[in-house]
Design an enzyme around this catalytic site. Sequence first.
Site, PDB file in Angstrom:
ATOM      1  N   ARG A  25      24.633  -1.392  14.201  1.00  0.00           N
ATOM      2  CA  ARG A  25      25.678  -1.268  13.184  1.00  0.00           C
ATOM      3  C   ARG A  25      26.578  -0.063  13.477  1.00  0.00           C
ATOM      4  NH1 ARG A  25      24.691   0.660   7.003  1.00  0.00           N
ATOM      5  NH2 ARG A  25      26.811   0.368   6.206  1.00  0.00           N
ATOM      6  N   ILE A  34      -3.809 -18.205  -9.212  1.00  0.00           N
ATOM      7  CA  ILE A  34      -4.721 -18.458  -8.101  1.00  0.00           C
ATOM      8  C   ILE A  34      -3.928 -18.810  -6.839  1.00  0.00           C
ATOM      9  CG2 ILE A  34      -6.656 -19.831  -7.274  1.00  0.00           C
ATOM     10  CD1 ILE A  34      -7.181 -17.845  -9.668  1.00  0.00           C
ATOM     11  N   ARG A  55      -9.898  -5.333  -0.318  1.00  0.00           N
ATOM     12  CA  ARG A  55      -8.862  -4.315  -0.521  1.00  0.00           C
ATOM     13  C   ARG A  55      -8.313  -3.745   0.780  1.00  0.00           C
ATOM     14  NH1 ARG A  55     -11.770  -2.487  -6.109  1.00  0.00           N
ATOM     15  NH2 ARG A  55     -10.523  -3.898  -7.405  1.00  0.00           N
ATOM     16  N   GLY A 109      22.549  -1.196   4.424  1.00  0.00           N
ATOM     17  CA  GLY A 109      23.750  -1.182   3.595  1.00  0.00           C
ATOM     18  C   GLY A 109      23.870  -2.486   2.808  1.00  0.00           C
ATOM     19  N   GLY A 110      25.087  -2.955   2.628  1.00  0.00           N
ATOM     20  CA  GLY A 110      25.312  -4.188   1.874  1.00  0.00           C
ATOM     21  C   GLY A 110      24.621  -5.388   2.479  1.00  0.00           C
ATOM     22  N   SER A 150      -6.768  -7.199 -14.471  1.00  0.00           N
ATOM     23  CA  SER A 150      -7.628  -6.140 -13.952  1.00  0.00           C
ATOM     24  C   SER A 150      -9.010  -6.137 -14.595  1.00  0.00           C
ATOM     25  CB  SER A 150      -6.962  -4.775 -14.170  1.00  0.00           C
ATOM     26  OG  SER A 150      -5.759  -4.682 -13.440  1.00  0.00           O
ATOM     27  N   GLU A 179      -5.538  -7.884  -6.299  1.00  0.00           N
ATOM     28  CA  GLU A 179      -6.832  -7.324  -5.897  1.00  0.00           C
ATOM     29  C   GLU A 179      -7.023  -5.902  -6.438  1.00  0.00           C
ATOM     30  OE1 GLU A 179      -9.143  -8.972  -4.724  1.00  0.00           O
ATOM     31  OE2 GLU A 179      -8.202 -10.745  -3.884  1.00  0.00           O
TER      32      GLU A 179
END
Length: 374
Positions: free
Chosen positions: A261, A154, A236, A333-334, A129, A357
Site C-alpha cells: 500500500r 452446539i 482450552r 485502512g478503509g 459458564s 470453552e
Amino acid sequence: MLEKHEYEEFRSAVRRLAISKIQPHASAVDKEMRFPEEALEAFKELQLVALPFPESIGGHGGDLLAQAISLEEVARVCATSSLTLMVIWAGLGPIARYGSDQLIDEIIKPALDGDTVASICLTEIHGGSDVWGGKTKAEHQGNDWVLNGQKRYITNANRSEWYTVLARTSEEEFGIFAVHKSDPGLSFGKLESKMGVRGSPTADVMLDDCRIPEYRCIGDSGKGNHYMTESLAIARPMIAAQALGIAQGALDAAIEYVKERQVFGQPVARFQMTKGTIGDLATKIEAARQLLYHACEASNNKQPDARVLASMAKLLCSNVAMEVTTEAVQLHGGAGYLTDFPVERMMRDAKITQIYEGTSEIQKLIIAKSFLSN
C-alpha cells in the site's frame, strides 16, 4: 513427544496442506455459511483427526503440542476449519478416554479415518459458564438411558453423527452419554446466524425422551463432572491455539498489505508508527505462543499446574487475537472494513475465542483461585 525438528517438519506439512487445500475455500465458507467439507477431506491427508487418540487404537498418541500446532496452522487461514477439527476432537475425546471397549470399537476406531463429525453438548439455555447448573437429565430405565433437556449453541450441530452429552443423573451427579444422530428423540433448533466462524453450524440440540442403550453411558454415570473438567483442561489450550493461528494469519496479511500500500509516495511499511505496531503485535504473538506451548508440555507431562496454565494460555491467546486482528484491520485502512480482505473475517472470528470453552472472565477466576488457595 517429538523432537524439536520433528515438530517443525509437522508444522510445515500442515501449513502446506492448509494453504493448498483449505485457504482457497475460506472466504466462500464464511460468505455462504456452509460447512467446510473441503477441510474435512483435507484433514485425511495427514490423518489429523487421529492426533489426540492412543496408538493402541490406531491414533497418533495424544501429543497436545502437535494438536496445537495443527490447529494454529489451520486457523491461520480458516478459523471455521480449525473449529471443525477441534470440536470433532472434543466430542470424541471423552469417549476415547473413559468409554468402554465397545464404544471405542463402535465410535472411535471408525472415526480415525476422518469421516466422522462429532459435537460436545455442555451449554444450556440458562447459563453458558454455569456448566454444573445444567438441567438436562438422564434417567436409567431398564437396559436404556432416557435423556431429556435442551443444549444450546452446539457446534457442528446437525452435521455431526455423534453427540457427547452432559446430563444430570441425580441431584448432585452427572454422566456423559454418546448419542447418535439417528437416535429417537434427538432434534435440532434453528441454525444460528453468527458474527464469525460462520461456516460452522451452530444450533440447539433437543433431547425429548431420547432413548439410548445402556452401554452408551461413558464411564461411571456419576463422574461426568470429573470427566468434563479434565476434558476442558485439554480443550482450552486448543482454543488458545486457534486464537493464536487467527492472530498470526491477521498479522501476516497486514504485513503483506502495508508493504504494497502506497501513501504519500511510499509504502506504509516505511512509516515509523507502522513499524512500531508490527513490532508490538509480533512480540505479543510470540509471547502468547510460548505460554501456549508451555501449557501443552505441562499437560503432556501431567504436571499439577497444567489446568491453570491452560486457562492462562486461553486468556492470553484470545486477548492477543482480538487485539492483533483489530490492529490488522486498522493497518489496512478503509480496505480493512471490506469483505474483500481476510482481516475483516479474522477480526469477526477472533471474538468467539474470548467466549467459548469458558469466557475470559472465567479463566481469570480459575487462575486467581489457583494462587489464592496456596
